[in-house]
Design an enzyme around this catalytic site. Structure first.
Site, PDB file in Angstrom:
ATOM      1  N   ASN A   9     -30.825   6.067  95.264  1.00  0.00           N
ATOM      2  CA  ASN A   9     -31.701   6.958  96.023  1.00  0.00           C
ATOM      3  C   ASN A   9     -31.755   8.273  95.252  1.00  0.00           C
ATOM      4  O   ASN A   9     -30.829   9.063  95.297  1.00  0.00           O
ATOM      5  CB  ASN A   9     -31.116   7.163  97.430  1.00  0.00           C
ATOM      6  N   LYS A  11     -33.623  10.803  95.661  1.00  0.00           N
ATOM      7  CA  LYS A  11     -33.973  11.987  96.467  1.00  0.00           C
ATOM      8  C   LYS A  11     -35.036  12.828  95.745  1.00  0.00           C
ATOM      9  O   LYS A  11     -35.881  12.270  95.066  1.00  0.00           O
ATOM     10  CB  LYS A  11     -32.702  12.789  96.800  1.00  0.00           C
ATOM     11  N   HIS A  97     -33.495   7.951 106.422  1.00  0.00           N
ATOM     12  CA  HIS A  97     -32.346   8.603 105.776  1.00  0.00           C
ATOM     13  C   HIS A  97     -31.937   9.821 106.603  1.00  0.00           C
ATOM     14  O   HIS A  97     -32.790  10.504 107.183  1.00  0.00           O
ATOM     15  CB  HIS A  97     -32.716   9.018 104.348  1.00  0.00           C
ATOM     16  N   GLU A  99     -31.184  12.705 105.808  1.00  0.00           N
ATOM     17  CA  GLU A  99     -31.854  13.948 105.417  1.00  0.00           C
ATOM     18  C   GLU A  99     -33.254  14.025 106.032  1.00  0.00           C
ATOM     19  O   GLU A  99     -33.732  15.090 106.391  1.00  0.00           O
ATOM     20  CB  GLU A  99     -31.908  14.050 103.882  1.00  0.00           C
ATOM     21  N   GLU A 169     -24.502   5.090 106.247  1.00  0.00           N
ATOM     22  CA  GLU A 169     -24.196   6.302 105.489  1.00  0.00           C
ATOM     23  C   GLU A 169     -23.642   7.374 106.415  1.00  0.00           C
ATOM     24  O   GLU A 169     -24.420   8.101 107.051  1.00  0.00           O
ATOM     25  CB  GLU A 169     -25.468   6.837 104.816  1.00  0.00           C
ATOM     26  N   GLY A 175     -23.191  13.293  99.589  1.00  0.00           N
ATOM     27  CA  GLY A 175     -23.257  14.428  98.664  1.00  0.00           C
ATOM     28  C   GLY A 175     -22.060  15.356  98.747  1.00  0.00           C
ATOM     29  O   GLY A 175     -22.068  16.443  98.181  1.00  0.00           O
ATOM     30  N   SER A 214     -21.346   9.258  98.672  1.00  0.00           N
ATOM     31  CA  SER A 214     -20.433   9.523  97.549  1.00  0.00           C
ATOM     32  C   SER A 214     -19.827   8.263  96.938  1.00  0.00           C
ATOM     33  O   SER A 214     -18.657   8.263  96.566  1.00  0.00           O
ATOM     34  CB  SER A 214     -19.341  10.516  97.971  1.00  0.00           C
ATOM     35  N   GLY A 235     -26.646   8.057  95.763  1.00  0.00           N
ATOM     36  CA  GLY A 235     -27.430   9.246  95.451  1.00  0.00           C
ATOM     37  C   GLY A 235     -27.017   9.797  94.095  1.00  0.00           C
ATOM     38  O   GLY A 235     -27.486   9.350  93.042  1.00  0.00           O
TER      39      GLY A 235
HETATM   40  P1  PGA Z   1     -24.624  10.421  97.601  1.00  0.00           P
HETATM   41  O1  PGA Z   1     -25.975  10.090  98.426  1.00  0.00           O
HETATM   42  O2  PGA Z   1     -24.248   9.171  96.857  1.00  0.00           O
HETATM   43  O3  PGA Z   1     -25.017  11.537  96.659  1.00  0.00           O
HETATM   44  O4  PGA Z   1     -23.594  10.823  98.583  1.00  0.00           O
HETATM   45  C1  PGA Z   1     -26.140   8.888  99.105  1.00  0.00           C
HETATM   46  C2  PGA Z   1     -27.403   8.904  99.924  1.00  0.00           C
HETATM   47  O5  PGA Z   1     -27.686   9.937 100.556  1.00  0.00           O
HETATM   48  O6  PGA Z   1     -28.162   7.912  99.976  1.00  0.00           O
END
Ligand code: PGA
Length: 256
Positions: A9, A11, A97, A99, A169, A175, A214, A235
């Protein structure tokens, strides 16, 4: 037997130029994915066409979008339709997602409308669910995620259920460098599979449930070896060719 799906992803990172560079980097590391693993990259909308061209050189890596609208077309400034995503060879679309829920007003209801629209138009939704830190601390995580899964799947029939992917998630792990422990991930994935089993006769065993938050090369193995973890939605670590392909190789080793 479920195949691993390792999904990136991206983003709001990588315009067309950087998309070419990153995918060429992945191609140098791996121009054919291991036969046991499915790969997926989800760049920003503006880079989908470039990505579709580059992906012709990487066997086994599919293309996905990060969002879509549930209407066919019309006065929805800034949005993208399923027809448009089909036209640029998208096979998957990330929906709901955290976000998008947090910053762009996505609700279980809009996610549900999008899931049905995606399936109707031959796109495989990667449905994201997950609890906040407050919800986990209040011991509401199971209830919250269960409600999100049930809400997203209203109207999805048995025969379509095979085409969905769920991504668990935990918001507190996205993140942040903080990851769910393998036990925490397994507990939630197993619960999600039980919710699927209540809704569908057969799909519960075949639906892939990805972990996101993460996931990195150093922790991917302990997460991916959990019985109900069928891949990752990645991500940060998907923005570097070497860390993304390392996770794909870990999935390959665990499959053989
Ligand atoms: P991250 O993001 O691996 O940077 O934690 C994962 C995601 O939001 O899909």
């Amino acid at each position: 037997m479920r195949r691993f799906l390792i999904a990136g992803n991206w983003k709001m990172n990588c315009g067309p130029k950087e998309t070419s560079t990153l995918l060429q980097g992945i191609e140098e590391e791996m121009n054919t994915l291991p036969k046991e693993v499915d790969g997926l990259v989800c760049p920003p909308t503006i880079s989908l066409t470039t990505a579709a061209d580059e992906l012709q050189n990487i066997d086994g890596m599919a293309l996905g979008a990060q969002n879509m609208h549930y209407e066919d077309n019309g006065a929805f400034t800034g949005e993208v339709s399923t027809t448009m995503l089909n036209e640029v060879n998208c096979e998957y679309v990330i929906l709901g997602h955290s976000e998008r829920r947090q910053y762009f007003g996505e609700t279980d209801k809009t996610v549900n409308a999008k899931v049905n629209k995606a399936l109707n138009d031959s796109l495989k939704p990667v449905i994201c669910v997950g609890e906040s830190l407050e919800q986990r601390k209040a011991d509401e995580h199971v209830l919250r995620v269960k409600k999100q899964v049930q809400g997203a799947l209203i109207g999805v029939e048995d025969e379509d259920a095979d085409n969905i992917v769920i991504a668990y998630e935990p918001i507190w792990a996205i993140g942040t460098g903080e990851t769910a422990t393998p036990d925490q991930a397994q507990e939630m994935h197993k619960m999600i599979r039980e919710v699927l089993a209540e809704l569908y006769t057969e799909a519960a065993d075949s639906v892939r449930i990805l972990y996101g938050g993460s996931m990195k090369p150093h922790n991917a193995e302990e997460l991916l070896e959990q019985p109900d973890v069928d891949g990752g939605l990645i991500g940060g670590a998907s923005l570097k060719a070497d860390s993304f392909t390392k996770i794909i190789k870990i999935a390959e080793q665990l499959s053989s």
